[in-house]
Write an enzyme that holds these catalytic residues in place. Sequence first.
Site, PDB file in Angstrom:
ATOM      1  N   TYR A 171      53.035  36.582  51.269  1.00 62.37           N
ATOM      2  CA  TYR A 171      52.583  37.961  51.514  1.00 62.37           C
ATOM      3  C   TYR A 171      53.717  38.953  51.206  1.00 62.37           C
ATOM      4  CZ  TYR A 171      49.433  41.462  53.496  1.00 62.37           C
ATOM      5  OH  TYR A 171      48.603  42.546  53.663  1.00 62.37           O
ATOM      6  N   LYS A 178      52.961  46.807  54.827  1.00 54.64           N
ATOM      7  CA  LYS A 178      52.066  46.930  55.987  1.00 54.64           C
ATOM      8  C   LYS A 178      52.855  47.347  57.230  1.00 54.64           C
ATOM      9  CE  LYS A 178      48.042  45.867  54.174  1.00 54.64           C
ATOM     10  NZ  LYS A 178      47.155  46.976  53.777  1.00 54.64           N
TER      11      LYS A 178
HETATM   12  P1  NAP Z   1      39.870  45.154  47.509  1.00 50.37           P
HETATM   13  O1  NAP Z   1      38.415  45.017  47.518  1.00 50.37           O
HETATM   14  O2  NAP Z   1      40.597  44.709  46.280  1.00 50.37           O
HETATM   15  O3  NAP Z   1      40.260  46.647  47.877  1.00 50.37           O
HETATM   16  C1  NAP Z   1      41.482  47.238  47.541  1.00 50.37           C
HETATM   17  C2  NAP Z   1      41.179  48.598  47.016  1.00 50.37           C
HETATM   18  O4  NAP Z   1      42.387  49.351  46.773  1.00 50.37           O
HETATM   19  C3  NAP Z   1      40.420  48.559  45.690  1.00 50.37           C
HETATM   20  O5  NAP Z   1      39.280  49.368  45.777  1.00 50.37           O
HETATM   21  C4  NAP Z   1      41.428  49.173  44.720  1.00 50.37           C
HETATM   22  O6  NAP Z   1      40.834  49.843  43.642  1.00 50.37           O
HETATM   23  C5  NAP Z   1      42.117  50.151  45.640  1.00 50.37           C
HETATM   24  N1  NAP Z   1      43.315  50.717  45.037  1.00 50.37           N
HETATM   25  C6  NAP Z   1      44.431  50.075  44.616  1.00 50.37           C
HETATM   26  N2  NAP Z   1      45.293  50.968  44.084  1.00 50.37           N
HETATM   27  C7  NAP Z   1      44.705  52.188  44.202  1.00 50.37           C
HETATM   28  C8  NAP Z   1      45.084  53.510  43.838  1.00 50.37           C
HETATM   29  N3  NAP Z   1      46.256  53.762  43.256  1.00 50.37           N
HETATM   30  N4  NAP Z   1      44.233  54.532  44.102  1.00 50.37           N
HETATM   31  C9  NAP Z   1      43.026  54.305  44.675  1.00 50.37           C
HETATM   32  N5  NAP Z   1      42.616  53.084  45.041  1.00 50.37           N
HETATM   33  C10 NAP Z   1      43.437  52.036  44.798  1.00 50.37           C
HETATM   34  O7  NAP Z   1      40.538  44.286  48.694  1.00 50.37           O
HETATM   35  P2  NAP Z   1      40.402  44.365  50.284  1.00 50.37           P
HETATM   36  O8  NAP Z   1      40.868  43.051  50.758  1.00 50.37           O
HETATM   37  O9  NAP Z   1      39.070  44.866  50.668  1.00 50.37           O
HETATM   38  O10 NAP Z   1      41.529  45.410  50.674  1.00 50.37           O
HETATM   39  C11 NAP Z   1      41.274  46.590  51.414  1.00 50.37           C
HETATM   40  C12 NAP Z   1      42.372  46.785  52.451  1.00 50.37           C
HETATM   41  O11 NAP Z   1      42.258  45.775  53.442  1.00 50.37           O
HETATM   42  C13 NAP Z   1      43.792  46.678  51.897  1.00 50.37           C
HETATM   43  O12 NAP Z   1      44.618  47.622  52.544  1.00 50.37           O
HETATM   44  C14 NAP Z   1      44.190  45.278  52.318  1.00 50.37           C
HETATM   45  O13 NAP Z   1      45.585  45.105  52.402  1.00 50.37           O
HETATM   46  C15 NAP Z   1      43.533  45.231  53.672  1.00 50.37           C
HETATM   47  N6  NAP Z   1      43.391  43.902  54.258  1.00 50.37           N
HETATM   48  C16 NAP Z   1      42.800  42.910  53.563  1.00 50.37           C
HETATM   49  C17 NAP Z   1      42.704  41.641  54.134  1.00 50.37           C
HETATM   50  C18 NAP Z   1      42.091  40.508  53.360  1.00 50.37           C
HETATM   51  O14 NAP Z   1      42.360  39.348  53.710  1.00 50.37           O
HETATM   52  N7  NAP Z   1      41.268  40.768  52.348  1.00 50.37           N
HETATM   53  C19 NAP Z   1      43.193  41.412  55.416  1.00 50.37           C
HETATM   54  C20 NAP Z   1      43.777  42.459  56.116  1.00 50.37           C
HETATM   55  C21 NAP Z   1      43.886  43.696  55.538  1.00 50.37           C
HETATM   56  P3  NAP Z   1      40.760  49.099  42.192  1.00 50.37           P
HETATM   57  O15 NAP Z   1      39.988  47.860  42.392  1.00 50.37           O
HETATM   58  O16 NAP Z   1      40.119  50.122  41.347  1.00 50.37           O
HETATM   59  O17 NAP Z   1      42.192  48.806  41.795  1.00 50.37           O
END
Ligand code: NAP
Length: 271
Positions: A171, A178
Amino acid sequence: MYAKASALSRYNENLMPRLLEGKSALVLGVANRWSLAYAIAQAFIREGAELTLTYQGERQKQTVEDLAAELKAHQAIGCDVTQDDQLTALTNALKQQGTVLNAVVHSIAFANREDLSRPFVETSRSGYALAQDVSAYSLVAVARAVAPVMTSGGSLTTLTYLGSNRVIPNYNVMGVAKAALESTVRYLASELGPKQVRVNAISAGPVKTASARGIKDFSSILDFVAQRAPLRRNTDPLEVADTAVFLASRLGRGVTGNILYVDSGFQIMGL
Ligand code: NAP
């Protein structure tokens, strides 16, 4: 007996007021149906919110517009959170429409793939800065952008992960981002509290999404959590979404500056 109970629960569902009725919400970070932001958007619509989604750029425009239409969201607006002019354009668009936002969800993170697989000590200066910019600083930028349209208070929620305060294999640079994000939540909560804007983070357990797939050996993290978490299962995105609804609704009115774990209880375990 069973039929009677389910009829009663349907009756209650119909009578129960929806938690976000009359509220206007902005959700940043829907990339596809697997995004945590998508589950949150679905739950916000279910609870009666008028919803605006954002997409990062032209590459995602059509996909997010299609998802917005399917969800019956009000609109989708382009916004790369690393571009100040795009954040200003978002503020102006919402202002021109006369929108008063009550809830904002920041569900955005990014790090270079190589920084989520090689040893942490090899993280480049530029990779470190990029992860901080997109994944932590952007919450400050978004808070500033939405402030002019959150004139009657409300809720700003971001998504974080346990890797902020524990070492999770691979990570790496995202864990450091984070940690900065969670500290950002506290500073923003302190400053925006007098305006009745509450700022919180949901610390979600691991969920298989596009971003998560970028972390080397992510599936072994999922397996480990399912074996060790008190609830003996991985996190369902809908559980994260319902917590986001709670924070955005009147039910969460006393909660700010918090990191709420929605992770089947995994974070309490020592061994
Ligand atoms: P995700 O579907 O890939 O979402 C991440 C989003 O961030 C995508 O929509 C991406 O857009 C967007 N993004 C990245 N760079 C950007 C920018 N410069 N401007 C605007 N948007 C941008 O993955 P996710 O897992 O749902 O992640 C959402 C949040 O949850 C993140 O903060 C992640 O760290 C957090 N989280 C995830 C998990 C897990 O296990 N999945 C656990 C805890 C926390 P594009 O696709 O267009 O690049």
